[in-house]
Write an enzyme that holds these catalytic residues in place. Structure first.
Site, mmCIF file in Angstrom:
data_model
loop_
_atom_site.group_PDB
_atom_site.id
_atom_site.type_symbol
_atom_site.label_atom_id
_atom_site.label_comp_id
_atom_site.label_asym_id
_atom_site.label_seq_id
_atom_site.Cartn_x
_atom_site.Cartn_y
_atom_site.Cartn_z
ATOM 1 N N HIS A 68 -0.340 0.772 -12.080
ATOM 2 C CA HIS A 68 1.086 1.099 -12.201
ATOM 3 C C HIS A 68 1.799 0.193 -13.194
ATOM 4 O O HIS A 68 2.826 0.570 -13.750
ATOM 5 C CB HIS A 68 1.764 1.042 -10.827
ATOM 6 C CG HIS A 68 1.463 2.231 -9.984
ATOM 7 N ND1 HIS A 68 2.238 2.622 -8.908
ATOM 8 C CD2 HIS A 68 0.466 3.158 -10.067
ATOM 9 C CE1 HIS A 68 1.722 3.714 -8.359
ATOM 10 N NE2 HIS A 68 0.646 4.059 -9.037
ATOM 11 N N ASP A 69 1.286 -1.001 -13.415
ATOM 12 C CA ASP A 69 1.846 -1.859 -14.459
ATOM 13 C C ASP A 69 1.492 -1.305 -15.832
ATOM 14 O O ASP A 69 2.367 -1.089 -16.677
ATOM 15 C CB ASP A 69 1.314 -3.296 -14.299
ATOM 16 C CG ASP A 69 1.986 -4.258 -15.271
ATOM 17 O OD1 ASP A 69 3.185 -4.036 -15.592
ATOM 18 O OD2 ASP A 69 1.333 -5.222 -15.712
ATOM 19 N N VAL A 72 3.217 1.828 -17.451
ATOM 20 C CA VAL A 72 4.666 1.796 -17.719
ATOM 21 C C VAL A 72 4.930 0.727 -18.776
ATOM 22 O O VAL A 72 4.927 -0.466 -18.474
ATOM 23 C CB VAL A 72 5.450 1.501 -16.425
ATOM 24 C CG1 VAL A 72 6.940 1.553 -16.686
ATOM 25 C CG2 VAL A 72 5.059 2.497 -15.338
ATOM 26 N N ASP A 76 2.202 -5.436 -18.830
ATOM 27 C CA ASP A 76 3.121 -6.515 -19.191
ATOM 28 C C ASP A 76 3.787 -7.144 -17.969
ATOM 29 O O ASP A 76 4.815 -7.819 -18.099
ATOM 30 C CB ASP A 76 4.207 -5.984 -20.153
ATOM 31 C CG ASP A 76 5.034 -4.873 -19.516
ATOM 32 O OD1 ASP A 76 4.740 -4.476 -18.354
ATOM 33 O OD2 ASP A 76 5.980 -4.390 -20.164
ATOM 34 N N SER A 78 5.558 -5.837 -15.810
ATOM 35 C CA SER A 78 6.910 -5.326 -15.530
ATOM 36 C C SER A 78 7.061 -4.848 -14.088
ATOM 37 O O SER A 78 8.143 -4.957 -13.501
ATOM 38 C CB SER A 78 7.271 -4.197 -16.503
ATOM 39 O OG SER A 78 6.297 -3.176 -16.463
ATOM 40 N N ASN A 96 6.395 3.987 -6.445
ATOM 41 C CA ASN A 96 6.215 2.634 -5.901
ATOM 42 C C ASN A 96 6.967 2.361 -4.606
ATOM 43 O O ASN A 96 6.527 1.563 -3.777
ATOM 44 C CB ASN A 96 6.661 1.596 -6.941
ATOM 45 C CG ASN A 96 5.769 1.597 -8.171
ATOM 46 O OD1 ASN A 96 4.580 1.904 -8.078
ATOM 47 N ND2 ASN A 96 6.344 1.270 -9.316
ATOM 48 N N THR A 196 -11.589 5.648 -4.060
ATOM 49 C CA THR A 196 -12.644 5.412 -3.075
ATOM 50 C C THR A 196 -12.244 4.288 -2.125
ATOM 51 O O THR A 196 -12.931 4.002 -1.145
ATOM 52 C CB THR A 196 -13.987 5.070 -3.778
ATOM 53 O OG1 THR A 196 -15.024 5.047 -2.803
ATOM 54 C CG2 THR A 196 -13.946 3.720 -4.475
ATOM 55 N N ASP A 242 -10.561 7.795 0.924
ATOM 56 C CA ASP A 242 -11.979 8.142 1.124
ATOM 57 C C ASP A 242 -12.237 8.107 2.622
ATOM 58 O O ASP A 242 -12.184 7.048 3.242
ATOM 59 C CB ASP A 242 -12.874 7.132 0.389
ATOM 60 C CG ASP A 242 -14.347 7.243 0.801
ATOM 61 O OD1 ASP A 242 -14.719 8.211 1.505
ATOM 62 O OD2 ASP A 242 -15.123 6.351 0.414
#
Ligand code: HEM
Ligand SMILES: *[C@@H]1O[C@H](CO)[C@@H](O)[C@H](O)[C@H]1NC(C)=O
Length: 322
Positions: A68-69, A72, A76, A78, A96, A196, A242
């Site tokens: 997720h960093d 976007v 960095d 963020s 998030n 998984t 999973d």
């Protein structure tokens, strides 16, 4: 003669320009901190291992933070920034909110790293190392992590809402979201193998277990037992992505897909008669191919638009800019 050398000069300047443009990821290197913080990797690893020994799911949560960093505005750090009066950050973006976790573990890692080398290691690099260590600790493959990223001074909620694919995505949406950050369809399938490990909330798989037909009947029944049909009730109830080994990093995710046991709509899209089915089959029967494609794709994901040189900063506290 004059025209020959001017062509040569313009060719050379073009090459130089291409080198400069391409150099932002070329500046990352596996030995970046060898002189300035030679203990960074062992320090991160010990905090990650202790967090996972307390709660196995944490390995999944840390790996997801890195994804997720990176999706976007690049890798960095963020996602780690709390909201401020000057910007609304990523923590409360749709993908998030009530979902991304592990921020306290990242704080613990940062504290330990600051103790051995103050002001040297970025929060973005901490996420990259912690992701690798999480995968390894849960039994998955290892790789050398490229380092040298710097931390963003801002974060964007809308960029997070637009950049991270939702679980309602179709196969073509998934392919184009990954393509948008320079990752191939094969990278997308390999990286999806991260499902998984870890858990998902009812709100993200409700429509699939009640309304979709390409789902194994007994899985749908079982999941309905802890995910009420009515939206709003039990939204945060958890189920493993999973169903068999949610704390082992293995290739069961792909085996599940072949028997229509993907939990998310987006998971099952990878094996629903489309172009990615052959890759899913290959990973389901060949764990070493999955492992090598996964590690290659993690390195590629880690190369997405890093801040280097004098861009960004080395945050002291991962939650706020200096
Ligand atoms: C292909 C597109 C993807 C979609 C649509 C997607 C979507 C999701 C969703 C909806 C959840 C459950 C969140 C919740 O219910 O709170 C989740 C969990 C997770 N995702 Fe993904 N994801 C994708 C790709 C990835 C990638 C590339 C990685 C890492 C390389 C990843 C790692 C994880 C992990 C480890 C979890 C479990 C986290 C935990 O238990 O805390 N995902 N994902
Ligand atoms: C299933 O689909 C119907 C018809 O589109 C819709 O009204 C209903 O809300 C859906 N149920 C769930 C649990 O998503």
């Amino acid at each position: 003669m004059a025209s020959y050398s001017s062509i040569t000069i313009s060719t050379l300047s073009l090459l130089l320009l291409l080198l400069l443009v391409g150099s932002s990821s070329a500046q990352l290197s596996t030995n970046y901190y060898s002189k300035t913080c030679s203990n960074v990797e062992s320090t991160v690893k010990s905090v990650v291992q202790s967090a996972i020994s307390k709660e196995k799911r944490m390995g999944a949560s840390l790996l997801r933070l890195f994804f997720h960093d990176c999706f976007v505005n690049g890798c960095d750090g963020s996602i780690l920034l709390d909201d401020t009066s000057s910007f609304t950050g990523e923590k409360n973006a749709n993908p998030n909110k009530n979902s991304a976790r592990g921020f306290d573990v990242v704080d613990n890692i940062k504290t330990a790293v600051e103790k051995v080398c103050p002001g040297v290691v970025s929060c973005a690099d901490i996420l990259a190392i912690a992701s690798r260590d999480s995968v390894v600790t849960l039994g998955g493959p290892s790789w050398n992590v490229k380092l040298g990223r710097r931390d963003a001074k801002t974060a964007s909620q809308s960029a997070a809402n637009n950049g991270i694919p939702p679980p309602t995505s179709s196969l073509s949406n998934l392919i184009s979201k990954f393509q948008g950050v320079g990752l191939s369809t094969k990278d997308m399938v390999a990286l999806s193998g991260a499902h998984t490990i870890g858990q998902a909330r009812c709100t993200n798989f409700r429509a699939r277990i009640y309304n979709e037909s390409n789902i194994d009947n007994s899985l749908a029944q079982t999941r309905q037992g802890n995910c009420p049909k009515t939206s709003g009730s039990g939204d945060n109830n958890l189920a493993p992505l999973d169903l068999q080994t949610p704390t082992s990093f293995d290739n069961n995710y792909f085996k599940n897909l072949i028997s229509n046991k993907g939990l998310l709509h987006s998971d099952q899209q990878l094996f629903n008669g489309g172009s990615t089915a052959s890759t899913v089959r290959s990973y389901s029967s060949n764990p070493s191919t999955f492992n090598s494609d996964f590690t290659a794709a993690m390195i590629k994901m880690g190369d997405i638009s890093p801040l280097t040189g004098s861009s960004g900063e080395i945050r002291k506290n991962c939650r706020k800019t200096n």
